[in-house]
Design a protein around this motif. Sequence first.
Motif, PDB file in Angstrom:
ATOM      1  N   GLN A   4     -14.531   4.460  -4.524  1.00 48.17           N
ATOM      2  CA  GLN A   4     -13.346   3.872  -3.968  1.00 48.17           C
ATOM      3  C   GLN A   4     -13.590   3.226  -2.592  1.00 48.17           C
ATOM      4  OE1 GLN A   4      -9.651   6.121  -3.428  1.00 48.17           O
ATOM      5  NE2 GLN A   4      -8.300   4.164  -3.627  1.00 48.17           N
ATOM      6  N   GLU A  93      -1.872   2.996  -6.219  1.00 49.26           N
ATOM      7  CA  GLU A  93      -3.648   2.774  -6.069  1.00 49.26           C
ATOM      8  C   GLU A  93      -3.563   1.178  -6.374  1.00 49.26           C
ATOM      9  OE1 GLU A  93      -2.564   5.117  -8.446  1.00 49.26           O
ATOM     10  OE2 GLU A  93      -3.458   6.691  -7.443  1.00 49.26           O
ATOM     11  N   ARG A  96      -2.072  -0.563  -3.069  1.00 57.46           N
ATOM     12  CA  ARG A  96      -2.971  -0.094  -1.727  1.00 57.46           C
ATOM     13  C   ARG A  96      -4.103  -1.291  -2.135  1.00 57.46           C
ATOM     14  NH1 ARG A  96      -7.482   3.623  -0.942  1.00 57.46           N
ATOM     15  NH2 ARG A  96      -7.620   3.781   1.574  1.00 57.46           N
ATOM     16  N   ARG A  97      -4.699  -1.545  -3.213  1.00 62.76           N
ATOM     17  CA  ARG A  97      -5.883  -2.238  -3.403  1.00 62.76           C
ATOM     18  C   ARG A  97      -5.344  -3.739  -3.050  1.00 62.76           C
ATOM     19  NH1 ARG A  97     -10.381  -2.432  -5.951  1.00 62.76           N
ATOM     20  NH2 ARG A  97     -11.330  -4.112  -6.975  1.00 62.76           N
TER      21      ARG A  97
END
Length: 168
Positions: A4, A93, A96-97
């Motif tokens: 990540q 997730e 955030r991305r």
Amino acid sequence: MAQQHEQLPYSKIPDPAESYTAGTVASRMVDGLGFRYYWATEGLRPEDLNYRPSASGRTTDETLDHILGLTTFIINALSPPEAETDKKELSFEAKRRQTLLLLKTASDILKKTDNLEQLDNANFPFWNLINGPIADALWHCGQVVMLRRASGNPFNSKVSVFWGKLRE
């Protein structure tokens, strides 16, 4: 998790531009925001995301929603027509991305901009992006750090915001 770090921008601040221009300085401000956001959100757990300091306060997850909204505002101000962003409820997730990728796009646009006045629009000048959503998002990244500490998951002490990387 190591994978990540490679896929998302801002695990470290990118190398600086070779020269100082209005655009490269503004880009670096956004890079600093991206770096702080990356590490403020790295390793957040469900109990951190659900943490609410008081009945009237936002949860950490609600604060992240607000930061995504500010980031979307920034990118839309820099690249009309409006950037397409996912309006449905996002997982942590995905949120955030999306936030990190939008910040990277904003930084890239600013880096190539010689005259920030060309980014003024009918509603407000570029100055308002600095004192408005950019500064506000920085403020809220600090809140995320405080909230995660309060929920028992402190910020990584090896993060150096001065140097823009992890200390060894």
